[in-house]
Write an enzyme that holds these catalytic residues in place. Structure first.
Site, PDB file in Angstrom:
ATOM      1  N   TYR A  42       0.824  -1.221   0.000  1.00 24.79           N
ATOM      2  CA  TYR A  42       0.000   0.000   0.000  1.00 24.79           C
ATOM      3  C   TYR A  42       0.855   1.267   0.000  1.00 24.79           C
ATOM      4  CZ  TYR A  42      -3.442  -3.451   1.260  1.00 24.79           C
ATOM      5  OH  TYR A  42      -4.228  -4.560   1.268  1.00 24.79           O
ATOM      6  N   TYR A  85     -12.673  -7.366   5.666  1.00 24.78           N
ATOM      7  CA  TYR A  85     -11.472  -7.403   4.826  1.00 24.78           C
ATOM      8  C   TYR A  85     -11.135  -8.869   4.581  1.00 24.78           C
ATOM      9  CZ  TYR A  85      -6.785  -7.159   3.054  1.00 24.78           C
ATOM     10  OH  TYR A  85      -5.689  -7.321   2.255  1.00 24.78           O
ATOM     11  N   ASP A 141     -13.857 -16.498   7.566  1.00 30.13           N
ATOM     12  CA  ASP A 141     -12.477 -16.105   7.282  1.00 30.13           C
ATOM     13  C   ASP A 141     -11.796 -15.861   8.619  1.00 30.13           C
ATOM     14  OD1 ASP A 141     -10.131 -14.787   6.841  1.00 30.13           O
ATOM     15  OD2 ASP A 141     -10.909 -13.392   5.340  1.00 30.13           O
ATOM     16  N   LYS A 173      -2.031 -16.600   8.080  1.00 31.76           N
ATOM     17  CA  LYS A 173      -1.223 -15.823   9.028  1.00 31.76           C
ATOM     18  C   LYS A 173      -0.502 -16.670  10.079  1.00 31.76           C
ATOM     19  CE  LYS A 173      -3.534 -11.351   8.615  1.00 31.76           C
ATOM     20  NZ  LYS A 173      -2.485 -10.486   8.071  1.00 31.76           N
TER      21      LYS A 173
HETATM   22  N1  PMP Z   1      -8.512 -12.258   5.429  1.00 32.80           N
HETATM   23  C1  PMP Z   1      -8.260 -11.583   6.559  1.00 32.80           C
HETATM   24  C2  PMP Z   1      -9.316 -11.550   7.638  1.00 32.80           C
HETATM   25  C3  PMP Z   1      -7.050 -10.913   6.742  1.00 32.80           C
HETATM   26  O1  PMP Z   1      -6.839 -10.216   7.853  1.00 32.80           O
HETATM   27  C4  PMP Z   1      -6.084 -10.986   5.711  1.00 32.80           C
HETATM   28  C5  PMP Z   1      -4.736 -10.286   5.835  1.00 32.80           C
HETATM   29  N2  PMP Z   1      -4.695  -9.151   6.604  1.00 32.80           N
HETATM   30  C6  PMP Z   1      -6.374 -11.712   4.548  1.00 32.80           C
HETATM   31  C7  PMP Z   1      -7.598 -12.340   4.444  1.00 32.80           C
HETATM   32  C8  PMP Z   1      -5.381 -11.814   3.423  1.00 32.80           C
HETATM   33  O2  PMP Z   1      -4.296 -12.581   3.775  1.00 32.80           O
HETATM   34  P1  PMP Z   1      -2.907 -12.440   2.976  1.00 32.80           P
HETATM   35  O3  PMP Z   1      -2.390 -11.072   3.256  1.00 32.80           O
HETATM   36  O4  PMP Z   1      -2.057 -13.536   3.542  1.00 32.80           O
HETATM   37  O5  PMP Z   1      -3.215 -12.661   1.528  1.00 32.80           O
END
Ligand code: PMP
Length: 432
Positions: A20, A148, A253, A282
């Site tokens: 970003y 997100y 998610d 993560k």
């Molecule tokens: N879903 C959620 C809830 C996240 O917090 C994130 C990353 N911040 C992602 C998906 C995307 O993961 P990545 O950055 O490993 O592609």
């Protein structure tokens, strides 16, 4: 000037894109030389406590010996091999462990490269499932605002339509269905009044487009990037019932929240229901190597498998990378081999006590803590670069976003280190 004349930082600023950022007007960037435990060390020798767990993944601390040892061992035997037509112990051992720790109904595991990809996989699975069930019109998704889910195309389409990137990519993103974020917070009393608990709106949106919606995707209990918002888990129980009534798949998610971060191993620890599809990433490898997984229940697996063509149309080159599998297995063993709940609970209690004074600060809108997530929400947006500069003087790496000054400390944080983090956060809340 030739490229070889540039200092490392000059090279970085001229040639490397960061997350970003504007590549032609780069912001301040610091060179990290090494990391260990709670600390990252900069090239000038400054040691900073990583209060962000390096974007929320480094839960056992940097360069954790058990995880690095597992990667080293794997590197010497089988660093990588394609997963098409082949398999290996690291994938199988990790699979067994994932089944042991994850919600019972989730029995099928798709290994992939990153969180965003695991969301893509989940959404693709939902569409293939619906098509296999004979609902060929069901290829859209419903979600809640302020969510997100990643930066790839399909994931982006279910990110918040205002704070996400929808306006930039207008016309290029798939049309999805948005409802308000669940209005009742986790610490508030639940009400069964559908007009006040968000379910009337959810029912209305899902019913209106049930023939088009394949799945309902959301971050359960904690919305991370979209605002560090903690909502009442009863919303999930009710959403599950609604999805079942309408034949819509429920997708959690848990990329940010999985593996104990919230004080529960998964959000299913807060509610009485399980999703059809679960995305994890993560913390999966304790932050040591990129990896993620999408898990499904038998219903989805058998639905997709029983359809035409039956095969699931996804297969990344590095699927089930043995190094990542070994790291993830070691990370999960570390987690389940300790009193993680007690550890996260103690972090939560200390953060609650130490962040409380911020409630009386003029510019603070809210202070909240859930598990090892501590948030001071400001009334205004905070500059990440300015915040970083001040926190750095206090030996802490903090990088707020939007209006939130927050920490997701590694679980190995000592009480003294946590006090340094909360002192840094209070200073930012006072001064910025
Ligand atoms: N879903 C959620 C809830 C996240 O917090 C994130 C990353 N911040 C992602 C998906 C995307 O993961 P990545 O950055 O490993 O592609």
């Amino acid at each position: 000037m030739s490229v070889s004349d540039l200092t490392p930082l000059e090279f970085d600023q001229k040639h490397l894109w960061h997350p970003y950022t504007n590549v032609v007007k780069p912001g301040p960037t610091f060179v990290v030389k090494e990391s260990e435990g709670m600390y990252i060390t900069l090239d000038d020798g400054t040691r900073l406590i990583d209060a962000m767990s390096s974007w929320w993944c480094m839960m056992h601390g940097h360069r954790n010996p058990a995880i690095t040892h597992a990667i080293h061992r794997q590197l010497d035997t089988l660093p990588h091999v394609m997963f098409g037509g082949l398999t290996h112990d690291p994938a199988i051992d990790l699979g067994r462990k994932l089944l042991e720790v994850s919600p019972d109904s989730l029995t099928r595991i798709f290994y992939c490269d990153s969180g965003s990809v695991s969301v893509e996989v989940a959404m693709k699975m939902a569409v293939q499932y619906q098509h296999a069930m004979g609902f060929v019109g069901r290829s859209q998704f419903a979600t809640i605002r302020s969510g997100y889910h990643g930066d790839t195309w399909k994931a982006m389409s279910v990110c918040d339509p205002d704070t996400g990137m929808h306006h930039l990519f207008q016309g290029a993103l798939s049309v999805q269905h948005f409802v308000s974020r669940p209005p009742i917070r986790i610490n508030e009393d639940w009400t069964d009044d559908p007009a006040r608990n968000g379910l009337a709106e959810l029912r209305q949106v899902l019913e209106a487009s049930a023939d088009k919606i394949a799945g309902f995707i959301l971050e359960p209990v904690v919305q991370g990037t979209g605002g560090m918002y903690f909502y009442h888990p009863e919303f999930l129980n009710q959403a599950r019932a609604l999805c079942d009534e309408l034949g819509i798949l429920l997708i959690f998610d848990e990329i940010a929240t999985g593996f104990g971060r919230t004080g529960e191993l998964f959000a299913t620890g807060f509610c009485n229901v399980e999703p059809d599809i679960l995305c994890l990433g993560k913390g999966l490898t304790g932050g040591h190597i990129s990896f993620a997984t999408t898990m499904t229940n038998d219903r989805v697996a058998e639905g997709v498998g029983g359809g035409n063509p039956g095969i699931f149309m996804h297969g990344p080159t590095y699927m089930a990378n043995p190094l990542a599998c070994a790291a993830a297995k070691a990370s999960l063993d570390l987690l389940t081999g300790q009193d993680w709940k007690g550890t996260v609970g103690a972090v939560a209690e200390q953060m609650k006590a130490e962040l409380a004074p911020a409630r009386s600060y003029e510019n603070v809108a809210d202070v909240r803590v859930l598990g090892a997530i501590g948030v001071i929400e400001m009334k205004h947006r905070v500059s990440a670069d300015e915040a970083h500069a001040r926190a750095r003087e206090m030996g802490v790496f903090l990088r707020p976003f939007g209006t939130n000054v927050y920490t997701m400390p590694p679980f190995i944080t000592t009480p003294d280190q946590l006090s340094e983090i909360t002192a840094g956060m209070l200073r930012l809340a006072r001064e910025l």
